[in-house]
Design a protein around this motif. Structure first.
Motif, mmCIF file in Angstrom:
data_model
loop_
_atom_site.group_PDB
_atom_site.id
_atom_site.type_symbol
_atom_site.label_atom_id
_atom_site.label_comp_id
_atom_site.label_asym_id
_atom_site.label_seq_id
_atom_site.Cartn_x
_atom_site.Cartn_y
_atom_site.Cartn_z
ATOM 1 N N GLN A 520 -57.922 28.085 23.984
ATOM 2 C CA GLN A 520 -57.473 27.012 23.462
ATOM 3 C C GLN A 520 -56.442 27.464 22.220
ATOM 4 N N PRO A 521 -55.352 27.068 22.005
ATOM 5 C CA PRO A 521 -54.733 27.578 20.840
ATOM 6 C C PRO A 521 -55.132 27.014 19.436
ATOM 7 N N GLU A 522 -55.067 27.832 18.418
ATOM 8 C CA GLU A 522 -55.532 27.683 17.008
ATOM 9 C C GLU A 522 -54.038 27.479 16.061
ATOM 10 N N GLU A 714 -61.928 21.336 14.567
ATOM 11 C CA GLU A 714 -62.069 21.355 15.779
ATOM 12 C C GLU A 714 -61.888 20.023 16.339
ATOM 13 N N GLY A 715 -61.220 19.807 17.447
ATOM 14 C CA GLY A 715 -61.574 18.329 18.029
ATOM 15 C C GLY A 715 -60.399 17.442 17.402
ATOM 16 N N VAL A 716 -59.151 18.185 16.901
ATOM 17 C CA VAL A 716 -58.218 16.969 16.600
ATOM 18 C C VAL A 716 -57.437 16.445 17.560
ATOM 19 N N GLU A 717 -57.726 15.243 17.679
ATOM 20 C CA GLU A 717 -56.796 14.380 18.857
ATOM 21 C C GLU A 717 -55.635 13.883 18.139
ATOM 22 N N THR A 718 -55.653 13.096 17.210
ATOM 23 C CA THR A 718 -54.584 12.312 16.629
ATOM 24 C C THR A 718 -53.942 12.949 15.540
ATOM 25 N N HIS A 736 -56.745 18.551 21.384
ATOM 26 C CA HIS A 736 -55.803 18.102 22.184
ATOM 27 C C HIS A 736 -54.728 17.739 21.787
ATOM 28 N N LEU A 737 -54.684 17.468 20.471
ATOM 29 C CA LEU A 737 -53.309 17.082 19.965
ATOM 30 C C LEU A 737 -52.212 18.240 20.025
ATOM 31 N N THR A 758 -44.794 22.805 18.351
ATOM 32 C CA THR A 758 -44.980 21.664 18.740
ATOM 33 C C THR A 758 -45.904 20.723 17.780
ATOM 34 N N SER A 759 -46.579 21.619 17.155
ATOM 35 C CA SER A 759 -47.576 20.936 16.244
ATOM 36 C C SER A 759 -47.034 20.512 14.952
ATOM 37 N N VAL A 760 -45.831 20.879 14.542
ATOM 38 C CA VAL A 760 -45.200 20.531 13.295
ATOM 39 C C VAL A 760 -44.587 18.952 13.390
ATOM 40 N N ARG A 761 -45.224 18.322 12.986
ATOM 41 C CA ARG A 761 -44.624 16.636 12.829
ATOM 42 C C ARG A 761 -43.903 16.147 11.858
#
Length: 769
Positions: A520-522, A714-718, A736-737, A758-761
């Motif tokens: 799972q990526p960090e 951990e567990g960042v979903e939104t 999962h975000l 893709t994590s950059v918003r």
């Protein structure tokens, strides 16, 4: 005409004897039970002579004689007193009261008849008016007139003093004889002392338990080996009845044939043997009944026949059925005792409890300090256990508790005859508390923690099932950490069976290579760039498909398979990370995180394995993050800190997973050798719902940065969670975000594609608070 004799005698037996002898001599006899009755008879009837005992209740012989002599009608009636003449003063008193003669006790019947006939003849002479002659004597300063009819008193008095002279001579001779006997006795005592010392030397050298018993059933000697079997030092056995130091029971614990009867049988004949196999037992208060074979043989002393008996007790199997380290029964003998305990308790409607004690440091000490040190620790723990089993309060809870060594650093305690399950649980807590603590091993203080599993049964349950239940409970207690007690719940037996099947399947999976690693990526929150991944184990079961870690990692932890799985995961993750660092774009910054379990941290080969893995795979040590959970620290903080410090010295990074959920605190993190903190997903999930969760995360980030540590969420979903974490300064995130856990191939494609960023918003971050 028959002469009449009045006999005053309070003893019916003596009175009957006198009547018999006198009537045989031709006298008529009238019996009086005491002096008063005799006086009344003498005053109311005509008698020729009075024969009276001196010692009588009420009116004794002296007073009877005085009153007869004071009565004008009776004063010429002869009175003969019966006495043993033990005191010469009796003669003086008899003279005072006017007695005519004495008769010594014990008397001869012929002498009795002759003496009375002489006195009566003298009475007739006096009655005929013949000349009476006499003498006057001075006795003890007083004068007494002895007439011819009382001449016998003077004769008797002289004879008494002659007797005293003879007795004095005899006493001197006896004194000489006693002196010679004393000398002979002293010689015999010296010889006996030498013989006793020789016997003690023999008894000390004997490897068997031997007890010597005299004709009265008392112990006169015991071998030193008997202390191990009977539980008493030899000096405390000597002088006590044999049945007190040696209680023999059968399989059920009930007393069997008396040991005294065995001694008596041997004393009457030749040597005999009693019992064989597990039929006869010696009851021991500390470790329970011990199966024995009893031998008994007489010790003959010439023609006098047997005087002493030697009883030898040989433990069935000897050391073969005892653990040489703990000196406790091994698993074979303990299982036999547990079987008897279950059967005996069930027959009486009582409970049997089995307690299994697991020790967390024995194997570790053996592997790091040597087997001798491990044995020393185990022996010290067993010694404490034996002392606890001997505690008086325990005998009020159970019949005869017994201990045993079950192997692999585990000890067992069988408690038959208990009335309540809670009693076994309370004793389990005592075991956990008293067996945990510091032990001196090879000049090093070692801290040992005991976990206790309790299983209770009221029926004739197979011992294998009871042991399995107690072991399962002990494993559960061990998993909780610290000195703890777990009671096996019978309702979980089916689940236990399921887990046993799952364990077998898991072993097969390891052997057949069915385990996989997903990653799972960090992501770095500040840049939106992936910096690495956490390696997560999966089980590719042919029948069930892909099995998540929640379904098999706890099983692996309990069974110890986690050590083997952890080693495989470390090698696989490091090999994959080294390949990615060389092949992926921007991969030179790639970090891989691998979880370490509590059992792995206790593995003495962990340090060497990590070092060897880094060398073989070529992975830079700073690219490896070893993550531990707070529960690992709860087991043994000092030991865990020491091991983590050595790992960190290799150059690897240490991460503290699930931070904030239990044991650790913000204040003591500074003393731990860690490089990053992972905020538990429970706090991340509360962002936007519970203000206190975000406050905890903010405080964690601030403290971690002050200590030079990175923070991972951990567990960042939104997206909202990501922005809040970015705002409080959190360094890394996963969830999962950004991406779920991926296979190695999927991770490469994700990394090479747009997924890496893709994590950059573009959303505007929330205003700072």
């Amino acid at each position: 005409m028959t002469l009449q004799v009045l006999v005053a005698e309070d003893s019916p037996t003596q009175a009957a004897a006198l009547q018999h002898h006198l009537e045989a001599a031709g006298y008529g006899v009238t019996l009086a039970r005491d002096g008063a009755a005799a006086l009344e008879l003498a005053q109311g009837a005509s008698f020729d002579l009075v024969l009276s005992d001196i010692v009588m209740p009420g009116l004794d012989g002296f007073e009877l004689c005085r009153r007869i002599k004071a009565d004008p009608e009776l004063q010429r009636l002869p009175v003969v007193l019966l006495t043993s003449l033990a005191d010469p003063m009796e003669v003086v008193r008899a003279l005072e009261v006017g007695a005519d003669n004495f008769l010594r006790k014990p008397y001869d019947p012929d002498q009795l008849a002759t003496r009375l006939r002489t006195i009566l003849v003298q009475r007739d002479v006096r009655a005929a008016g013949r000349l009476q002659m006499g003498v006057e004597i001075l006795l003890l300063g007083r004068r007494f007139s002895i007439t011819s009819e009382r001449q016998q008193i003077l004769d008797l008095l002289v004879a008494t003093f002659e007797d005293l002279v003879v007795t004095n001579r005899q006493l001197r001779v006896r004194e000489d004889e006693l002196a010679a006997a004393q000398i002979a006795l002293e010689e015999q005592l010296r010889a006996v002392g030498v013989e006793r010392e020789r016997l003690q030397g023999v008894l000390a050298a004997l490897p068997e338990a031997m007890v010597i018993v005299d004709g009265h059933g008392r112990v006169t000697g015991a071998s030193e080996a008997s202390e191990h079997l009977l539980g008493l030092p030899p000096e405390q056995m000597v002088g006590r009845p044999l049945h007190e130091v040696c209680r023999v029971v059968d399989r059920s614990g009930a007393p069997t044939a008396s040991i005294a009867a065995l001694r008596d049988d041997a004393a009457r004949g030749e040597a005999i043997v009693v019992s064989s196999g597990f039929d006869t037992y010696v009851a021991r208060p500390r470790v329970g009944p011990v199966p024995v074979v009893l031998h008994a043989a007489p010790v003959r002393r010439g023609a006098a026949g047997p005087a002493d008996v030697v009883v030898m007790l040989r433990e069935v199997g000897g050391l073969a059925y005892h653990d040489p380290v703990t000196r406790l029964p091994n698993h074979i003998l303990f299982a036999d005792r547990l079987t008897r305990a279950v059967e005996g308790s069930a027959a009486r409607g009582w409970l049997t409890a089995l307690l299994v004690v697991k020790l967390d440091r024995v194997e570790l000490v053996a592997e790091t300090m040597g087997q001798a040190a491990g044995d020393q620790l185990l022996a010290a723990v067993a010694a404490r256990l034996v002392d606890l089993l001997a505690a008086p309060e325990l005998t009020d809870l159970a019949d005869i508790p017994s201990g045993g060594h079950l192997g692999a650093g585990a000890l067992g305690v069988a408690m038959p005859g208990i009335r309540r399950e809670v009693d076994a649980v309370r004793f389990g807590h005592q075991l956990a508390e008293r067996l945990s603590g510091s032990y001196r091993v090879a000049d090093v203080e070692v801290t040992c923690t005991a976990s206790v599993g309790v299983a209770v049964t009221a029926r004739r349950e197979p011992v294998a099932d009871l042991l399995r239940s107690a072991r399962s409970a002990a494993a559960a207690a061990e998993g909780r950490g610290g000195p703890s007690v777990e009671v096996f719940d019978p309702s979980t037996r089916l689940r236990t069976a399921t887990w046993l099947r799952a364990e077998a399947d898991l072993r097969v999976a390891i052997q057949r290579g069915q385990l996989r690693l997903h990653y799972q990526p960090e992501v770095a929150l500040a840049t939106g760039t992936s910096v690495g991944a956490e390696a997560l184990a999966r089980w590719q079961d042919p029948e069930r498909g892909l099995v998540g870690p929640a379904d098999f990692i706890p099983l692996a932890e309990e069974t110890g398979l986690i050590v083997e799985i952890g080693r495989w995961a470390l090698v696989e993750a490091c090999r994959q990370a080294a390949r990615w660092r060389a092949a992926l774009p921007g991969g030179r910054e790639f970090m891989v995180s691998v979880n370490l379990s509590a059992r792995q941290l206790e593995d003495p080969q962990l340090l060497a394995h990590v070092s060897q893995t880094l060398a073989e795979t070529g992975l830079d040590a700073r690219s490896l993050v070893l993550e531990i959970t707070e529960s690992v620290l709860a087991r043994d903080l000092a030991s865990a800190t020491q091991v983590l410090g050595r790992l960190r010295a290799l150059g690897v990074r240490i991460g503290l997973d699930d931070f904030g959920t239990g044991y650790s605190s913000l204040l003591y993190v500074r003393s731990l050798p860690v490089d990053l903190l992972k905020v538990d997903r429970a706090f991340v999930a509360g962002i936007g719902e519970r203000a206190e969760d975000l406050a905890v995360i903010r405080a964690t980030v601030q403290l971690a940065h002050a200590l030079g540590l990175m923070v991972v969420a951990e567990g960042v979903e939104t997206e909202a969670q990501r922005l809040e974490l970015l705002d409080v300064g959190c360094d890394l995130a996963q969830g999962h975000l950004f991406s779920r856990a991926l296979t190695p191939g999927d991770l490469e494609r994700w990394w090479r594609g747009a997924g890496r960023r893709t994590s950059v918003r573009r959303a505007t971050p929330p205003p700072r608070r």
